[in-house]
Design a protein around this motif. Sequence first.
Motif, PDB file in Angstrom:
ATOM      1  N   THR A   1      -2.653  94.060 107.637  1.00 44.32           N
ATOM      2  CA  THR A   1      -2.369  95.478 107.424  1.00 44.32           C
ATOM      3  C   THR A   1      -1.185  95.932 108.281  1.00 44.32           C
ATOM      4  OG1 THR A   1      -4.685  95.860 106.904  1.00 44.32           O
ATOM      5  CG2 THR A   1      -3.383  97.789 107.518  1.00 44.32           C
TER       6      THR A   1
ATOM      7  N   ASP B   1      -7.859  96.964 100.227  1.00 43.08           N
ATOM      8  CA  ASP B   1      -8.959  96.657 101.139  1.00 43.08           C
ATOM      9  C   ASP B   1      -9.863  97.882 101.250  1.00 43.08           C
ATOM     10  OD1 ASP B   1     -10.663  96.087 103.242  1.00 43.08           O
ATOM     11  OD2 ASP B   1      -9.097  95.237 104.515  1.00 43.08           O
TER      12      ASP B   1
ATOM     13  N   GLN C   1     -11.687  98.804 103.426  1.00 44.26           N
ATOM     14  CA  GLN C   1     -11.616  99.417 104.763  1.00 44.26           C
ATOM     15  C   GLN C   1     -10.597 100.552 104.797  1.00 44.26           C
ATOM     16  OE1 GLN C   1     -12.083  96.218 108.175  1.00 44.26           O
ATOM     17  NE2 GLN C   1     -10.775  95.329 106.602  1.00 44.26           N
TER      18      GLN C   1
ATOM     19  N   ASN D   1      -7.521 100.614 105.751  1.00 39.73           N
ATOM     20  CA  ASN D   1      -6.704 100.691 106.981  1.00 39.73           C
ATOM     21  C   ASN D   1      -5.236 101.005 106.695  1.00 39.73           C
ATOM     22  OD1 ASN D   1      -8.537  97.931 108.493  1.00 39.73           O
ATOM     23  ND2 ASN D   1      -8.942 100.128 108.567  1.00 39.73           N
TER      24      ASN D   1
HETATM   25 MG    MG Z   1      -6.361  94.761 107.016  1.00 38.90          MG
END
Ligand code: MG
Length: 305
Positions: free
Chosen positions: A64, A87, A89, A91
């Motif tokens: 990332t 992703d 997540q 991020n």
């Molecule tokens: Mg990542």
Amino acid sequence: MTQTPLNPGDSPLVREALSSVVSRETSATPTAAQTPDGGDGTWPRPSKTRVIAVANQKGGVGKTTTSVNIAAALSMHGQRVLVVDLDPQGNASTALATEHRGDVPDVYQVLVDDLPMADIVKQVPDMPNLFCAPATIDLAGAEIELVSLVAREARLRRALAAYDAIDLDYIVIDCPPSLGLLTVNALVAADEVMIPIQCEYYALEGLGQLLRNVDLIRAHLNPTLKLSTIVLTMYDGRTRLASQVADEVRSHFGDTVLNTVIPRSVRLSEAPSYGQSVMTYDPGSSGAMAYMDAAREIAHRAIVA
Ligand SMILES: [Mg+2]
Ligand SMILES: Nc1ncnc2c1ncn2[C@@H]1O[C@H](COP(=O)(O)OP(=O)(O)OP(=O)(O)O)[C@@H](O)[C@H]1O
């Protein structure tokens, strides 16, 4: 195309990781000095959009951080860049200050519900040439839901092909730390794979599996996919281990590895919590300068590819 030589002195780990490497494209890479920047600070624009999947199923290796900062650096030199956050997540969305909570339309809806890409892409605040397709936590369900859909491996490719709204030079896809259907979608949509490798012990563990997957996708789903770039991350010049890992990676992957190495830098880890890339958070920091150099190398590779 060359076969990777395995040296007798290689550790078992390295041998395992590299035994599956059947082919690598190594492009002749002119240095920035050979192909100078435009006088106005812009870098050469590629003749067609370059789609780069940033992948490594190992967690926390700098996927990332690399996606966001390379994308930001390119955009600051005249390139129009979209970061696709693949992703759950989220991020990359966080680092680019792009809303990705609640019922914000996101990549999940593009992949699973056929929402047009144009409906989710947002311009990154204060970065006129940088755009983000955000991921919400919904994307976590996509790995399972994609299984039963038609053309499940090619949903992202299809969505990007239908998206020509903003005349992009680069699409950078930040992959999750797995080799599931989301990463497969990224590899099918991409022209190039960029692999960040953290300069630490076990760095090469699992790399063989990733490279085997790249080979499989090239054989069956995306014949022009190439491993274009390896970037060494979190390099700590004080340790011998870091330089050993870097040497080992270079000896096997040659010109695929960027000359620029990304150092460990606290600024890089601080920037996301301010919703910024390090390029604006602290442009003079070692991390920002390294990602700027890395992005310059990538931009100049484009014109010889
Ligand atoms: Mg990542
Ligand atoms: N060069 C660096 N110096 C210092 N910290 C770094 C550097 N690169 C990344 N980090 C930090 O290390 C952590 C992992 O980095 P990052 O999130 O980019 O990895 P990732 O591969 O995307 O992780 P994941 O697999 O969870 O998606 C983050 O906290 C990040 O801020």
